[in-house]
Design a protein around this motif. Structure first.
Motif, mmCIF file in Angstrom:
data_model
loop_
_atom_site.group_PDB
_atom_site.id
_atom_site.type_symbol
_atom_site.label_atom_id
_atom_site.label_comp_id
_atom_site.label_asym_id
_atom_site.label_seq_id
_atom_site.Cartn_x
_atom_site.Cartn_y
_atom_site.Cartn_z
ATOM 1 N N SER A 314 0.831 -1.207 0.000
ATOM 2 C CA SER A 314 0.000 0.000 0.000
ATOM 3 C C SER A 314 0.865 1.258 0.000
ATOM 4 O O SER A 314 0.550 2.237 -0.685
ATOM 5 C CB SER A 314 -0.927 0.009 1.225
ATOM 6 N N PHE A 315 1.971 1.231 0.761
ATOM 7 C CA PHE A 315 2.886 2.378 0.780
ATOM 8 C C PHE A 315 3.461 2.627 -0.617
ATOM 9 O O PHE A 315 3.516 3.767 -1.093
ATOM 10 C CB PHE A 315 4.035 2.124 1.760
ATOM 11 N N THR A 316 3.898 1.552 -1.268
ATOM 12 C CA THR A 316 4.460 1.686 -2.615
ATOM 13 C C THR A 316 3.417 2.219 -3.584
ATOM 14 O O THR A 316 3.698 3.079 -4.422
ATOM 15 C CB THR A 316 4.985 0.322 -3.114
ATOM 16 N N LEU A 317 2.184 1.708 -3.456
ATOM 17 C CA LEU A 317 1.099 2.127 -4.345
ATOM 18 C C LEU A 317 0.816 3.616 -4.190
ATOM 19 O O LEU A 317 0.646 4.343 -5.180
ATOM 20 C CB LEU A 317 -0.153 1.302 -4.026
ATOM 21 N N VAL A 318 0.788 4.094 -2.947
ATOM 22 C CA VAL A 318 0.533 5.516 -2.690
ATOM 23 C C VAL A 318 1.659 6.377 -3.256
ATOM 24 O O VAL A 318 1.416 7.427 -3.868
ATOM 25 C CB VAL A 318 0.362 5.770 -1.176
ATOM 26 N N ALA A 319 2.908 5.931 -3.066
ATOM 27 C CA ALA A 319 4.046 6.696 -3.585
ATOM 28 C C ALA A 319 3.971 6.818 -5.106
ATOM 29 O O ALA A 319 4.249 7.884 -5.675
ATOM 30 C CB ALA A 319 5.360 6.020 -3.171
ATOM 31 N N GLU A 320 3.580 5.732 -5.775
ATOM 32 C CA GLU A 320 3.443 5.784 -7.235
ATOM 33 C C GLU A 320 2.286 6.693 -7.639
ATOM 34 O O GLU A 320 2.388 7.450 -8.614
ATOM 35 C CB GLU A 320 3.223 4.376 -7.785
ATOM 36 N N ALA A 321 1.181 6.627 -6.897
ATOM 37 C CA ALA A 321 0.027 7.469 -7.203
ATOM 38 C C ALA A 321 0.374 8.949 -7.059
ATOM 39 O O ALA A 321 -0.077 9.786 -7.846
ATOM 40 C CB ALA A 321 -1.146 7.103 -6.284
ATOM 41 N N ILE A 322 1.192 9.287 -6.061
ATOM 42 C CA ILE A 322 1.609 10.678 -5.865
ATOM 43 C C ILE A 322 2.342 11.182 -7.100
ATOM 44 O O ILE A 322 2.084 12.282 -7.602
ATOM 45 C CB ILE A 322 2.510 10.801 -4.618
ATOM 46 N N ARG A 323 3.254 10.370 -7.613
ATOM 47 C CA ARG A 323 4.078 10.818 -8.735
ATOM 48 C C ARG A 323 3.314 10.798 -10.050
ATOM 49 O O ARG A 323 3.761 11.381 -11.035
ATOM 50 C CB ARG A 323 5.348 9.962 -8.807
ATOM 51 N N LEU A 324 2.153 10.146 -10.049
ATOM 52 C CA LEU A 324 1.271 10.199 -11.220
ATOM 53 C C LEU A 324 0.180 11.245 -11.030
ATOM 54 O O LEU A 324 -0.781 11.282 -11.786
ATOM 55 C CB LEU A 324 0.645 8.814 -11.462
ATOM 56 N N ASN A 325 0.319 12.084 -9.972
ATOM 57 C CA ASN A 325 -0.648 13.152 -9.648
ATOM 58 C C ASN A 325 -2.027 12.603 -9.327
ATOM 59 O O ASN A 325 -3.045 13.236 -9.604
ATOM 60 C CB ASN A 325 -0.732 14.160 -10.804
ATOM 61 N N MET A 326 -2.061 11.411 -8.717
ATOM 62 C CA MET A 326 -3.332 10.796 -8.345
ATOM 63 C C MET A 326 -3.543 10.736 -6.840
ATOM 64 O O MET A 326 -4.501 10.119 -6.383
ATOM 65 C CB MET A 326 -3.412 9.368 -8.908
ATOM 66 N N TRP A 327 -2.656 11.357 -6.082
ATOM 67 C CA TRP A 327 -2.790 11.321 -4.617
ATOM 68 C C TRP A 327 -2.107 12.558 -4.049
ATOM 69 O O TRP A 327 -1.118 13.032 -4.611
ATOM 70 C CB TRP A 327 -2.144 10.042 -4.066
ATOM 71 N N GLY A 340 13.527 0.496 -2.397
ATOM 72 C CA GLY A 340 12.088 0.351 -2.528
ATOM 73 C C GLY A 340 11.336 0.367 -1.210
ATOM 74 O O GLY A 340 10.118 0.395 -1.200
ATOM 75 N N GLN A 341 12.044 0.361 -0.069
ATOM 76 C CA GLN A 341 11.354 0.333 1.206
ATOM 77 C C GLN A 341 11.063 1.757 1.659
ATOM 78 O O GLN A 341 11.969 2.583 1.754
ATOM 79 C CB GLN A 341 12.193 -0.381 2.262
ATOM 80 N N LEU A 342 9.801 2.040 1.908
ATOM 81 C CA LEU A 342 9.422 3.366 2.360
ATOM 82 C C LEU A 342 8.315 3.266 3.376
ATOM 83 O O LEU A 342 7.720 2.205 3.571
ATOM 84 C CB LEU A 342 8.998 4.257 1.198
ATOM 85 N N TYR A 343 8.061 4.377 4.024
ATOM 86 C CA TYR A 343 7.061 4.446 5.076
ATOM 87 C C TYR A 343 6.260 5.719 4.862
ATOM 88 O O TYR A 343 6.824 6.804 4.729
ATOM 89 C CB TYR A 343 7.749 4.446 6.446
ATOM 90 N N VAL A 344 4.939 5.582 4.778
ATOM 91 C CA VAL A 344 4.049 6.727 4.558
ATOM 92 C C VAL A 344 3.228 6.925 5.838
ATOM 93 O O VAL A 344 2.249 6.196 6.063
ATOM 94 C CB VAL A 344 3.119 6.494 3.347
ATOM 95 N N PRO A 345 3.638 7.851 6.704
ATOM 96 C CA PRO A 345 2.978 7.992 8.012
ATOM 97 C C PRO A 345 1.465 8.174 7.921
ATOM 98 O O PRO A 345 0.718 7.542 8.673
ATOM 99 C CB PRO A 345 3.651 9.239 8.611
ATOM 100 N N SER A 346 0.997 9.031 7.012
ATOM 101 C CA SER A 346 -0.439 9.290 6.916
ATOM 102 C C SER A 346 -1.203 8.034 6.500
ATOM 103 O O SER A 346 -2.259 7.721 7.051
ATOM 104 C CB SER A 346 -0.699 10.420 5.922
ATOM 105 N N MET A 347 -0.662 7.283 5.534
ATOM 106 C CA MET A 347 -1.334 6.058 5.094
ATOM 107 C C MET A 347 -1.278 4.994 6.179
ATOM 108 O O MET A 347 -2.218 4.209 6.349
ATOM 109 C CB MET A 347 -0.671 5.551 3.804
ATOM 110 N N ASN A 348 -0.190 4.967 6.947
ATOM 111 C CA ASN A 348 -0.075 4.006 8.048
ATOM 112 C C ASN A 348 -1.186 4.240 9.073
ATOM 113 O O ASN A 348 -1.819 3.294 9.547
ATOM 114 C CB ASN A 348 1.294 4.151 8.712
ATOM 115 N N ARG A 349 -1.435 5.528 9.379
ATOM 116 C CA ARG A 349 -2.502 5.844 10.332
ATOM 117 C C ARG A 349 -3.871 5.485 9.782
ATOM 118 O O ARG A 349 -4.722 4.931 10.497
ATOM 119 C CB ARG A 349 -2.449 7.336 10.697
ATOM 120 N N LEU A 350 -4.100 5.805 8.508
ATOM 121 C CA LEU A 350 -5.399 5.499 7.901
ATOM 122 C C LEU A 350 -5.651 3.996 7.860
ATOM 123 O O LEU A 350 -6.755 3.522 8.165
ATOM 124 C CB LEU A 350 -5.461 6.077 6.477
#
Length: 658
Positions: A314-327, A340-350
Motif C-alpha cells: 500500500s505504501f508503494t502504491l501511494v508513492a506511485e500514485a503521488i508521482r502520477l498526480n493521483m494522490w 524500494g522500502q518506504l514508510y508513509v505515516p499518513s497512510m499508516n494511520r489510515l
C-alpha cells in the motif's frame, strides 16, 4: 546546457531479481503472504455460503475443490504468472506501472488505473483483519471461550506501530518462515490425501461445472471460491523486488503446497460428509491435537507476514500514485537503505484505523469474508483492461487478444457478479472504502489538469535582464545569496507568472543567483537524471530533475549533488558575495521558496470544476506543505501563499455615484 545522469541511475536497479536460492526465498517471504494464508478461510466460507449452510455434501466438496484448482490455474498461473509478468516497466510491476506503459493510448485509462488502485488499497484494509482473525480464532479449538478480538487488535496495532522502523531485519526472516508455512500446508494436506485419495477426482473440471450449473445456487459460491486467488495481484505488484524468474519458479512450489492443503481439507470433509461443520475450521482439523498450538502459532506469524506485505504494498502504491498526480503529496519516509522500502505515516494511520474499525465492526473472520473479495475483483478487471491495451501496444495477434479478453472478461465478470451478493452482508464496506479513495484520486488528478491547463506561464527571457538588475540593486536588502524556486513549468523557456510576481512585486527578493528547479516524473521507475539550463551566466539557472515514479523525492539531496558537480566543473561560483565572507571563501546561503496556492474568491468556474477545486483545497488542509514532500531543509524554506485565480469573474459592472 549540461545534461548528466545522477550516478545512482547507473547503479544496480533490481537486486535479488536474478534466479537464485536467495531470490526464491525472498520471493516466498514477500509475495505469497495473502494468497498463502487463504487456506485458513476459503473452505469455511464456501460451506457457510452453501444452500444448507455448513452441511458437508460430497458434490459440494468435490465441486468447490475443483473450482479452487482451476481458479488458481487459470486466474493466478495463466493470467498473472505466465502473461502479466511479461508486462514489466523496466523490471517493475503493479497496476500503476502497467498504466505508465499504456497511458498515452487514451486519457480514459486514468479512470481504469484509479479504480484498480483504489480497490487494491481498500483490499489492504480488509486483508490484515481477516488473515490475523482466521489464525487467532484457531485458539478456540483449545480455549473455546477465549476473546479473540482484543488479541487481533493488539497484533494489528503492534504491526502498524513497527512500520516507522522499517522491516529490514524482520524481512530477512520472512522467507524461511513462509518456507516453513508452505511446507506445513503441504504435509498436513498430503497426509489426508493419502488417507482419502478419492478427493483427487476434483482435478476434473467437470465437478466445477456441475457445481456452478447443477448445484442449487452453485454459481453464487464463486464469491467464496474467489478468495483463493485474492493475492494474485501481489505477484505482479512485487515483480521489481523479486524478478519474474524467481516468481515463476517459486510459484510452482507454492501452488503445489496450496493445492495439497486444499485437497487435504477436501479429504477431511469427505470423511465427515453428512455432518454439520459448525464452528470447526477444516484447516485446523487437519492437525493432530499435539500439533495444534504449534500450527496456530505458525499460522499467526504467516498472517502477520501477509499483513506486512499488504501494508508495504500500500505504501508503494501511494508513492506511485503521488508521482502520477493521483494522490496528495503526503510525506514519505525512507527508514532503511533497502531499495524500494518506504514508510508513509499518513497512510499508516489510515490503514491502522481502517483495520481496527473492520475488526470491531465484523468481530469474526467469518463475517469479514462477506466484505472480502469484492474490491479486489475490480482491481483484477482493471488490470485486464490495461493488459489488453499493453498487448495491443506490443502488436500481439488480435485473435489472441480477443481470446484473452473473452476468457478473462467471462471469468472475472462471473466473479464480480457472484461477489455482488456480498454487498448487503458487508461487501459495501470495502466498496465504500474504495469509493472514498477513488474520489480522492479523481479530485487530485482532475485538479492537477485544471491547474496545469489554466496556470499562467510566461517566457523567462524578458525577465533575465530584470533579474540581473535586481541582483545588482544594493538599495534592495539582500534576501539570500542563492534563491531557489520550485517551478512546475515544463518548458525550459517558461516560468510561472506567480514566481515573477513573488520576486518583483510581493516582496522584492534580491539574490546573487536565482535558481529555478523543476521535477519531471518519468514513466520509467528508476530514472535519475538532471539537466542544467543557463539563462544568464552565473546569475540565473534552471535545473530539471527527471525522476522515475519510484525514486524518492529528496530534492534537497539531489540539488546539493548538482551544485557540487557544477562547482567541480567550474560552471558556477557559489561563494558568498558579501565582501567580508567572500575573502574567507565562505559558501553563500541557500533559500528555497515554495509557492502554496489557495483558491481565490475571484473565480467563476463551471459547477463541476468548482466542486473539484473546493474538494481539492479542502483535502489540502489536512496534508503537509510541498516542501516536506520534496524533502527540502525546512530551516531554509519559505512557503509563500499565492491566490489561484483559475477563471476570473467576468462582466463585473460597477456604477459610480456622486
Amino acid at each position: 546546457m549540461i545534461a548528466e545522469k545522477h550516478p545512482a541511475a547507473t547503479a544496480e536497479k533490481h537486486p535479488h531479481t536474478a534466479i537464485s536460492a536467495g531470490g526464491l526465498l525472498i520471493a516466498l517471504g514477500i509475495i505469497y503472504g495473502d494468497i498463502g494464508t487463504s487456506p485458513l478461510y476459503v473452505m469455511t466460507a464456501i460451506l457457510k455460503s452453501a444452500r444448507v449452510p455448513g452441511l458437508i455434501e460430497p458434490s459440494l466438496i468435490l465441486g468447490a475443490i475443483s473450482c479452487v484448482v482451476w481458479t488458481l490455474t487459470l486466474q493466478t498461473t495463466v493470467k498473472y504468472v505466465i502473461i502479466t509478468l511479461n508486462a514489466d516497466n523496466n523490471g517493475e510491476g503493479g497496476i500503476f506501472s502497467l498504466y505508465s506503459l499504456v497511458r498515452r493510448r487514451g486519457a480514459w485509462l486514468a479512470a481504469v488505473a484509479i479504480v484498480g488502485g483504489a480497490a487494491l488499497l481498500a483490499d489492504g484494509v480488509i486483508t490484515p483483519p481477516i488473515s490475523v482473525s482466521s489464525a487467532v480464532e484457531g485458539l478456540r479449538a483449545v480455549y473455546p471461550d477465549i476473546p479473540t478480538v482484543p488479541i487481533v487488535i493488539g497484533i494489528i496495532a503492534g504491526l502498524f506501530l513497527l512500520q516507522s522502523f522499517g522491516t529490514q531485519i524482520v524481512g530477512k526472516a520472512f522467507g524461511p518462515i513462509m518456507l516453513l508455512w508452505f511446507g506445513m500446508l503441504a504435509v498436513l494436506g498430503g497426509s489426508w490425501v493419502v488417507q482419502n485419495p478419492v478427493i483427487l477426482k476434483a482435478l476434473n473440471p467437470v465437478y466445477a461445472y456441475d457445481l456452478l450449473v447443477k448445484y442449487p445456487g452453485g454459481f453464487w459460491l464463486l464469491g467464496s471460491v474467489f478468495l483463493c486467488t485474492t493475492g494474485a495481484e501481489a505477484l505482479y505488484s512485487d515483480l521489481g523486488h523479486c524478478g519474474k524468474g524467481n516468481i515463476r519458479i517459486s510459484w510452482v512450489f507454492v501452488k503445489s503446497a496450496l493445492l495439497l492443503n486444499y485437497f487435504g481439507q477436501g479429504a477431511w470433509l469427505l470423511a465427515h460428509q453428512g455432518q454439520q461443520l459448525g464452528t470447526r475450521n477444516p484447516f485446523y482439523e487437519l492437525m493432530p491435537p499435539w500439533f495444534l498450538l504449534i500450527g496456530i502459532g505458525v499460522a499467526t506469524v504467516a498472517a502477520i507476514i501477509a499483513s506486512q506485505a499488504l501494508i508495504t504494498g500500500s505504501f508503494t502504491l501511494v508513492a506511485e500514485a503521488i508521482r502520477l498526480n493521483m494522490w496528495p503529496k503526503v510525506k514519505l519516509n525512507y527508514p532503511t537503505d533497502v531499495k524500494g522500502q518506504l514508510y508513509v505515516p499518513s497512510m499508516n494511520r489510515l490503514l491502522l484505523l481502517g483495520c481496527i474499525g473492520v475488526v470491531l465492526y465484523f468481530r469474526e473472520s467469518a463475517n469479514m469474508e462477506a466484505a472480502y473479495g469484492l474490491a479486489i475483483t475490480l482491481t483484477m478487471l482493471m488490470t485486464t483492461v490495461l493488459l489488453t491495451m499493453w498487448l495491443r501496444v506490443k502488436r500481439v495477434n488480435p485473435v489472441l487478444i480477443g481470446l484473452f479478453v473473452l476468457v478473462y472478461g467471462a471469468i472475472e465478470g462471473s466473479f464480480l457478479v457472484a461477489n455482488l451478493i456480498k454487498f448487503p452482508h458487508g461487501g459495501w464496506v470495502s466498496l465504500a472504502i474504495g469509493g472514498v479513495l477513488m474520489g480522492v484520486m479523481y479530485v487530485w488528478l482532475r485538479a492537477h489538469f485544471i491547474k496545469r491547463r489554466l496556470t499562467d506561464f510566461v517566457k523567462i527571457a524578458p525577465y533575465v535582464d530584470k533579474l540581473q538588475e535586481l541582483s545588482d540593486d544594493e538599495t534592495v536588502p539582500k534576501y539570500a545569496t542563492h534563491l531557489v524556486f520550485m517551478s512546475s513549468a515544463e518548458r525550459n523557456s517558461e516560468i510561472e507568472q506567480k514566481i515573477m510576481y513573488s520576486i518583483f512585486q510581493k516582496r522584492p527578493k534580491r539574490a546573487d543567483i536565482y535558481w529555478f528547479v523543476h521535477v519531471e516524473n518519468t514513466d520509467q521507475p528508476y530514472t535519475m537524471e538532471y539537466k542544467v539550463t543557463e539563462q544568464a551566466a552565473n546569475d540565473v539557472l534552471r535545473i530539471t530533475f527527471r525522476l522515475g515514479f519510484r525514486v524518492p523525492q529528496r530534492i534537497n539531496l539531489y540539488f546539493r549533488k548538482v551544485i557540487e558537480d557544477l562547482v567541480r566543473n567550474k560552471e558556477v561560483d557559489i561563494t558568498s558575495r558579501y565582501e567580508s565572507l567572500n575573502k574567507q571563501q565562505v559558501t553563500g546561503d541557500f533559500r528555497f521558496v515554495v509557492l502554496e496556492k489557495y483558491l481565490s474568491v475571484e473565480n467563476d468556474l463551471p459547477t463541476m470544476e468548482k466542486m473539484v477545486m473546493q474538494a481539492y483545497f479542502y483535502i489540502r488542509q489536512f496534508i503537509p506543505s510541498e516542501d516536506q514532500y520534496f524533502g527540502l531543509d525546512t530551516s531554509s524554506v519559505k512557503v509563500e501563499k499565492v491566490p489561484l485565480i483559475i477563471a476570473p469573474a467576468q462582466n463585473v459592472t460597477l456604477t459610480r455615484i456622486t
